[in-house]
Design a protein around this motif. Structure first.
Motif, PDB file in Angstrom:
ATOM      1  N   ARG A   1       1.006  -1.196  -0.102  1.00 26.81           N
ATOM      2  CA  ARG A   1       0.092   0.018   0.054  1.00 26.81           C
ATOM      3  C   ARG A   1       0.693   1.164  -0.101  1.00 26.81           C
ATOM      4  O   ARG A   1       2.113   1.227   0.351  1.00 26.81           O
ATOM      5  CB  ARG A   1      -1.025   0.275   1.297  1.00 26.81           C
ATOM      6  CG  ARG A   1      -1.868  -0.978   1.154  1.00 26.81           C
ATOM      7  CD  ARG A   1      -2.611  -1.166   2.369  1.00 26.81           C
ATOM      8  NE  ARG A   1      -3.548  -2.173   2.893  1.00 26.81           N
ATOM      9  CZ  ARG A   1      -4.659  -2.278   2.442  1.00 26.81           C
ATOM     10  NH1 ARG A   1      -5.468  -1.148   2.112  1.00 26.81           N
ATOM     11  NH2 ARG A   1      -5.529  -3.431   2.524  1.00 26.81           N
ATOM     12  N   LEU A   2       0.324   2.221  -0.624  1.00 23.20           N
ATOM     13  CA  LEU A   2       0.965   3.536  -0.597  1.00 23.20           C
ATOM     14  C   LEU A   2       1.379   3.945   1.206  1.00 23.20           C
ATOM     15  O   LEU A   2       2.421   4.487   1.311  1.00 23.20           O
ATOM     16  CB  LEU A   2       0.221   4.619  -1.341  1.00 23.20           C
ATOM     17  CG  LEU A   2       0.929   5.968  -1.227  1.00 23.20           C
ATOM     18  CD1 LEU A   2       2.293   5.842  -1.893  1.00 23.20           C
ATOM     19  CD2 LEU A   2       0.040   6.922  -2.041  1.00 23.20           C
ATOM     20  N   VAL A   3       0.311   4.010   1.934  1.00 24.12           N
ATOM     21  CA  VAL A   3       0.408   4.409   3.284  1.00 24.12           C
ATOM     22  C   VAL A   3       0.547   2.737   3.867  1.00 24.12           C
ATOM     23  O   VAL A   3      -0.656   1.986   3.850  1.00 24.12           O
ATOM     24  CB  VAL A   3      -0.693   4.864   3.609  1.00 24.12           C
ATOM     25  CG1 VAL A   3      -0.567   5.176   5.098  1.00 24.12           C
ATOM     26  CG2 VAL A   3      -0.909   6.310   2.781  1.00 24.12           C
ATOM     27  N   GLU A   4       1.617   2.634   4.270  1.00 19.85           N
ATOM     28  CA  GLU A   4       1.807   0.945   4.798  1.00 19.85           C
ATOM     29  C   GLU A   4       1.442   0.888   6.233  1.00 19.85           C
ATOM     30  O   GLU A   4       0.830  -0.318   6.481  1.00 19.85           O
ATOM     31  CB  GLU A   4       3.457   0.825   4.937  1.00 19.85           C
ATOM     32  CG  GLU A   4       4.057   0.820   3.358  1.00 19.85           C
ATOM     33  CD  GLU A   4       5.370   0.614   3.710  1.00 19.85           C
ATOM     34  OE1 GLU A   4       6.103  -0.265   3.266  1.00 19.85           O
ATOM     35  OE2 GLU A   4       6.267   1.702   4.122  1.00 19.85           O
ATOM     36  N   PHE A   5       1.380   1.809   7.175  1.00 20.70           N
ATOM     37  CA  PHE A   5       0.880   1.521   8.388  1.00 20.70           C
ATOM     38  C   PHE A   5      -0.446   2.183   8.934  1.00 20.70           C
ATOM     39  O   PHE A   5      -0.497   3.259   8.316  1.00 20.70           O
ATOM     40  CB  PHE A   5       2.000   2.091   9.534  1.00 20.70           C
ATOM     41  CG  PHE A   5       3.285   1.308   9.323  1.00 20.70           C
ATOM     42  CD1 PHE A   5       3.668   0.089   9.766  1.00 20.70           C
ATOM     43  CD2 PHE A   5       4.405   1.794   8.603  1.00 20.70           C
ATOM     44  CE1 PHE A   5       4.636  -0.732   9.850  1.00 20.70           C
ATOM     45  CE2 PHE A   5       5.550   0.935   8.474  1.00 20.70           C
ATOM     46  CZ  PHE A   5       5.708   0.022   9.085  1.00 20.70           C
ATOM     47  N   ALA A   6      -0.798   1.568   9.994  1.00 23.17           N
ATOM     48  CA  ALA A   6      -2.163   2.231  10.149  1.00 23.17           C
ATOM     49  C   ALA A   6      -1.991   2.064  11.786  1.00 23.17           C
ATOM     50  O   ALA A   6      -1.876   1.017  12.414  1.00 23.17           O
ATOM     51  CB  ALA A   6      -3.557   1.560   9.722  1.00 23.17           C
ATOM     52  N   ALA A   7      -2.732   3.093  12.520  1.00 20.81           N
ATOM     53  CA  ALA A   7      -2.913   3.009  13.886  1.00 20.81           C
ATOM     54  C   ALA A   7      -3.885   3.723  14.506  1.00 20.81           C
ATOM     55  O   ALA A   7      -4.685   4.454  13.776  1.00 20.81           O
ATOM     56  CB  ALA A   7      -1.652   3.854  14.640  1.00 20.81           C
ATOM     57  N   ALA A   8      -4.316   3.705  15.675  1.00 24.20           N
ATOM     58  CA  ALA A   8      -5.566   4.362  16.347  1.00 24.20           C
ATOM     59  C   ALA A   8      -5.591   5.628  15.906  1.00 24.20           C
ATOM     60  O   ALA A   8      -4.824   6.533  16.095  1.00 24.20           O
ATOM     61  CB  ALA A   8      -5.595   4.473  17.881  1.00 24.20           C
TER      62      ALA A   8
END
Length: 95
Positions: free
Chosen positions: A22-29
């Motif tokens: 993904r273009l934005v690799e990480f996700a968090a709260a």
């Protein structure tokens, strides 16, 4: 390859996720996060601006423990520590 991109997720606390490819690799709260607000109160807010510090804080802890950790190795370690990004936690703006 050394940029760490973070978006918001429907998650709690320090939980964070990795979505390979993904273009934005990480996700968090980043949805309904309780933050300190003016006058000593708190407020619930939403946005990637509240998710990025979760991952940045974890990265800071890794670099505190291993100060000589090269950027690419630090990012690879984040990949391994993160949970796989699942559809139920991906925020509406995450594809």
């Amino acid at each position: 390859p050394t940029v760490i991109t973070v978006n918001m997720a429907r998650a709690a606390g320090d939980e964070f996720f990795y979505g390979p490819g993904r273009l934005v690799e990480f996700a968090a709260a980043g949805e309904e996060v309780e933050v300190a607000w003016l006058g000593g109160g708190t407020k619930r807010v939403t946005g990637s601006s509240y998710a990025a510090p979760v991952v940045a804080g974890l990265l800071a802890r890794l670099l505190e423990r291993w100060p000589a950790l090269p950027p690419l190795e630090a990012k690879a370690l984040l990949h391994r520590l993160a949970e796989p990004l699942r559809a139920e936690v991906a925020a509406g703006n995450v594809s």
